[in-house]
Structure formats: structure tokens, C-alpha cells
Design an enzyme around this catalytic site. Structure first.
Site, PDB file in Angstrom:
ATOM      1  N   MET A 204     -34.106  32.138-119.083  1.00 52.40           N
ATOM      2  CA  MET A 204     -33.045  31.461-119.819  1.00 52.40           C
ATOM      3  C   MET A 204     -32.161  31.742-119.551  1.00 52.40           C
ATOM      4  SD  MET A 204     -35.024  30.832-123.569  1.00 52.40           S
ATOM      5  CE  MET A 204     -35.221  32.464-124.057  1.00 52.40           C
ATOM      6  N   GLY A 205     -31.670  32.630-117.751  1.00 55.71           N
ATOM      7  CA  GLY A 205     -30.831  32.835-117.794  1.00 55.71           C
ATOM      8  C   GLY A 205     -30.348  34.227-118.334  1.00 55.71           C
TER       9      GLY A 205
ATOM     10  N   LEU B 141     -29.293  36.670-116.220  1.00 60.71           N
ATOM     11  CA  LEU B 141     -30.122  37.362-115.113  1.00 60.71           C
ATOM     12  C   LEU B 141     -30.083  38.630-114.948  1.00 60.71           C
ATOM     13  CD1 LEU B 141     -29.716  34.333-112.497  1.00 60.71           C
ATOM     14  CD2 LEU B 141     -31.479  34.199-114.493  1.00 60.71           C
TER      15      LEU B 141
ATOM     16  N   HIS C 253     -35.892  39.459-113.636  1.00 60.34           N
ATOM     17  CA  HIS C 253     -35.704  38.482-112.759  1.00 60.34           C
ATOM     18  C   HIS C 253     -35.590  38.045-111.297  1.00 60.34           C
ATOM     19  CE1 HIS C 253     -32.913  37.788-116.649  1.00 60.34           C
ATOM     20  NE2 HIS C 253     -34.442  36.928-116.894  1.00 60.34           N
TER      21      HIS C 253
ATOM     22  N   GLN D 172     -37.984  27.187-128.914  1.00 58.53           N
ATOM     23  CA  GLN D 172     -39.223  28.555-129.508  1.00 58.53           C
ATOM     24  C   GLN D 172     -38.337  29.589-130.146  1.00 58.53           C
ATOM     25  OE1 GLN D 172     -38.794  29.265-124.617  1.00 58.53           O
ATOM     26  NE2 GLN D 172     -38.722  31.425-125.218  1.00 58.53           N
TER      27      GLN D 172
ATOM     28  N   GLY E  25     -42.988  36.975-115.686  1.00 54.44           N
ATOM     29  CA  GLY E  25     -43.205  38.919-116.053  1.00 54.44           C
ATOM     30  C   GLY E  25     -43.953  38.895-116.502  1.00 54.44           C
TER      31      GLY E  25
ATOM     32  N   SER F 113     -32.723  40.751-121.342  1.00 53.97           N
ATOM     33  CA  SER F 113     -31.690  40.053-121.573  1.00 53.97           C
ATOM     34  C   SER F 113     -30.969  40.834-122.728  1.00 53.97           C
ATOM     35  CB  SER F 113     -31.486  38.809-121.989  1.00 53.97           C
ATOM     36  OG  SER F 113     -32.552  38.250-120.146  1.00 53.97           O
ATOM     37  N   ARG F 114     -31.666  41.234-123.822  1.00 56.99           N
ATOM     38  CA  ARG F 114     -31.599  41.677-125.083  1.00 56.99           C
ATOM     39  C   ARG F 114     -30.887  42.834-125.106  1.00 56.99           C
ATOM     40  NH1 ARG F 114     -35.824  37.498-126.818  1.00 56.99           N
ATOM     41  NH2 ARG F 114     -34.778  36.200-127.613  1.00 56.99           N
TER      42      ARG F 114
HETATM   43  P1  AMP Z   1     -36.327  35.137-119.225  1.00 56.52           P
HETATM   44  O1  AMP Z   1     -35.269  34.218-119.567  1.00 56.52           O
HETATM   45  O2  AMP Z   1     -36.443  36.359-120.741  1.00 56.52           O
HETATM   46  O3  AMP Z   1     -36.900  34.065-120.428  1.00 56.52           O
HETATM   47  O4  AMP Z   1     -37.465  35.631-118.596  1.00 56.52           O
HETATM   48  C1  AMP Z   1     -37.546  34.476-117.621  1.00 56.52           C
HETATM   49  C2  AMP Z   1     -39.028  35.026-116.563  1.00 56.52           C
HETATM   50  O5  AMP Z   1     -38.845  36.590-116.870  1.00 56.52           O
HETATM   51  C3  AMP Z   1     -40.307  35.927-117.222  1.00 56.52           C
HETATM   52  O6  AMP Z   1     -42.139  35.436-116.695  1.00 56.52           O
HETATM   53  C4  AMP Z   1     -39.817  37.143-118.166  1.00 56.52           C
HETATM   54  O7  AMP Z   1     -41.466  37.395-118.276  1.00 56.52           O
HETATM   55  C5  AMP Z   1     -39.578  37.186-117.387  1.00 56.52           C
HETATM   56  N1  AMP Z   1     -38.740  39.287-117.036  1.00 56.52           N
HETATM   57  C6  AMP Z   1     -38.125  39.410-118.427  1.00 56.52           C
HETATM   58  N2  AMP Z   1     -37.606  40.931-117.922  1.00 56.52           N
HETATM   59  C7  AMP Z   1     -38.857  41.547-117.140  1.00 56.52           C
HETATM   60  C8  AMP Z   1     -38.405  42.106-117.049  1.00 56.52           C
HETATM   61  N3  AMP Z   1     -37.889  43.807-116.952  1.00 56.52           N
HETATM   62  N4  AMP Z   1     -39.362  42.233-115.457  1.00 56.52           N
HETATM   63  C9  AMP Z   1     -40.478  41.381-115.576  1.00 56.52           C
HETATM   64  N5  AMP Z   1     -40.080  40.165-115.829  1.00 56.52           N
HETATM   65  C10 AMP Z   1     -39.510  40.166-116.433  1.00 56.52           C
END
Ligand code: AMP
Length: 276
Positions: free
Chosen positions: A27-28, A30, A34, A58, A145, A184-185
Site C-alpha cells: 500500500m506504499g 515504503l 517492504h 479493506q 510479510g 507505515s503507521r
Molecule cells: P502494507 O504496505 O503495509 O500493506 O504491507 C505490504 C507488505 O509488506 C505486506 O505483505 C506486509 O506484511 C509486508 N510488511 C509490512 N511491514 C513489514 C515488516 N516490518 N517486515 C516485513 N514485511 C512487512
């Protein structure tokens, strides 16, 4: 970069000539988590697609869709430096054109009693958009992840159930030096909250230590919950589950175990999990 289905198709025709494709859905906003996924994707296939799409379906109406961190230009620079072959960044209108009326709703043990309890339509939103991303990008491998462990299990199950010809791969959670899982949060945390936030991971580690020292599961988890509440977290759940099925476990011997937690610090909701 592709932003329309036509542009995506054109780019795919070029990429597919080379060989296998790995997809990393994001979801960017990054961060290094990521990046770890993208590096893993590189190891698995000669061509890597990263999707950036903040998926409205979602998020519940009261959740943070509008304020979700968006750093698109910076993300593109990061992806360029990583030599990603294609950035797939559809607009909401491309993903959900007028009249869109279909949902993929995952069921089964992995969907019950964790995130779903607090974000009831979250996994239908995720499953629907991930199915679309798989159909759009036709990846051989998709990298997710472990940070979102329930999501990883549900997507893995879904790909198998729907005979989607993609291998789903999980990557261990990338953490700050103090244990806080990158997210990201995290940017939303106030300095005081940021100082408290590593307690989420510490509580999981302490639970795992108590369990391996022979303490009963329920007692260990209760102490973990109390420690989090003392540290100022509002705990949504802290659970010991079977690491593969995510079924609730009564005893350690029924494992392998995965400990999963979601808790709020002020306005920010954090999740984490570890093996035990
Ligand atoms: P998001 O952009 O937060 O939806 O995450 C995109 C992908 O990155 C998802 O598969 C997450 O599980 C993975 N992800 C987010 N944070 C982490 C992290 N700290 N370590 C590994 N993978 C992550």
C-alpha cells in the site's frame, strides 16, 4: 510504471518474455520491511513487479483510509533504486470500475478470532484485491510479510483453494533495533508513544520465554496482556495459535505456536507476532 490495465498488459508482454515474475503487493509508504520483500522477490524470479494501491475496500468507514500515509513520489524513487522491473499503481477507478459488485470472502480457521474480530470486513477486502492483483499481474511467486501473519496464512490458503497458479512466500518481520516491527503507521506515534511501542514485541518475547520455561499457556498470555495494559496499551487480542492453521491452542504440545498481538497506543493500532 503502469496505471491502467492496457499499460499493464503492454508491460507484462515484455516482462513475460524474460521468465518468471514475482509480485510484491504493497500500500506504499515504503520502508525497510517492504525492501526485504522486494529483495526476496528478486531471489525468486528474474522479474519483479511491486504494486502500490491503498485499497479502500479493506478499510471500515471509521478507519484511516483518508489519512493512510501516502508518499508516492518517494516510493517511486525507492523502487527505482531497487531496480524493480514494473510498478503497478492502478487508480481506484481502474481497480473498482463503476458497477463493480464482486467479493472474495475467505473462510476457515485462519479467518476466525484475530484481526477479523476488530476489522470484520478487512480480509474480504484484502482477498478481493489480492485476487485481482494476481489475475492482473499473473505472478509465479507472490511475496508477503509475516508481519501480517493472519493475512499471509489467509492469502496462502486462498491461492490454493482457488487454484491460482502462484506460490505465496512469507518473509520474516523486519524490526527496528529496539524490536518494534516496521510499519507505515509507526510514523503516527507521538514521541512518548514511540518510546512505549517496543513493549509490544517485548511482551511477545516474554510470553514465549515463560512458555518455554514451562508455564501454562493461558497464564503466560494473561501476564503478557497485563504487562501491555500496564504499559498503556489497549489490547485488542494477545493469543497463542497454531502456527500453520491459526487454530486456538489449549496446550503447548499441540503446537507449533505463533503468538499474535494487536493493541492500540493512543490513536495508533499496532500488530505483531512471533514464533514460540
Ligand atoms: P502494507 O504496505 O503495509 O500493506 O504491507 C505490504 C507488505 O509488506 C505486506 O505483505 C506486509 O506484511 C509486508 N510488511 C509490512 N511491514 C513489514 C515488516 N516490518 N517486515 C516485513 N514485511 C512487512
Amino acid at each position: 510504471m503502469a496505471r491502467s490495465i492496457v499499460a499493464l498488459e503492454r508491460a507484462l508482454a515484455r516482462l513475460e518474455r524474460v521468465g518468471k515474475i514475482a509480485l510484491v503487493p504493497t500500500m506504499g509508504a515504503l520502508h525497510k520491511g517492504h525492501v526485504a520483500l522486494i529483495r526476496q522477490a528478486r531471489r525468486r524470479a528474474p522479474r519483479v513487479i511491486v504494486s502500490i494501491f491503498v485499497n479502500p475496500t479493506q478499510f471500515a468507514p471509521h478507519e484511516d483510509f483518508a489519512s493512510y500515509p501516502r508518499t508516492f513520489e518517494r516510493d517511486l524513487a525507492v523502487l527505482a533504486s531497487l531496480d524493480v522491473d514494473l510498478v503497478w499503481a492502478p487508480t481506484a477507478e481502474v481497480m473498482y470500475p463503476r458497477g463493480f459488485a464482486t467479493k472474495v470472502v475467505p473462510e476457515g480457521a485462519a479467518t476466525v478470532g484475530l484481526e477479523d474480530k476488530f476489522r470484520p470486513h478487512f480480509f474480504a477486502g484484502v482477498a478481493t484485491v489480492v485476487t485481482k492483483l494476481f489475475v492482473q499481474c499473473r505472478p509465479d511467486v507472490a511475496v508477503f510479510g509475516e508481519k501480517d501473519f493472519q493475512q499471509l496464512k489467509i492469502v496462502t490458503r486462498m491461492a490454493r483453494d482457488l487454484d491460482l497458479p502462484v506460490r505465496v512466500i512469507g518473509v520474516p518481520t523486519v524490526r527496528e533495533a529496539d524490536g518494534l516491527a516496521l510499519s507505515s503507521r509507526n510514523a503516527r506515534l507521538s514521541p512518548a508513544e514511540r518510546a512505549q511501542a517496543p513493549m509490544l514485541h517485548r511482551a511477545l518475547v516474554e510470553c514465549a520465554e515463560r512458555i518455554s520455561a514451562g508455564e501454562a499457556l493461558a497464564a503466560a498470555m494473561m501476564q503478557g496482556r497485563e504487562a501491555l495494559e500496564r504499559a498503556g496499551f489497549a489490547v485488542d487480542y494477545l493469543e497463542a495459535r497454531h502456527a500453520e492453521t491459526l487454530l486456538p491452542l489449549a496446550a503447548v504440545a499441540d503446537g507449533p505456536l505463533r503468538l499474535l498481538v494487536a493493541a492500540r497506543l493512543g490513536e495508533t493500532r499496532l500488530i505483531d507476532n512471533i514464533g514460540a
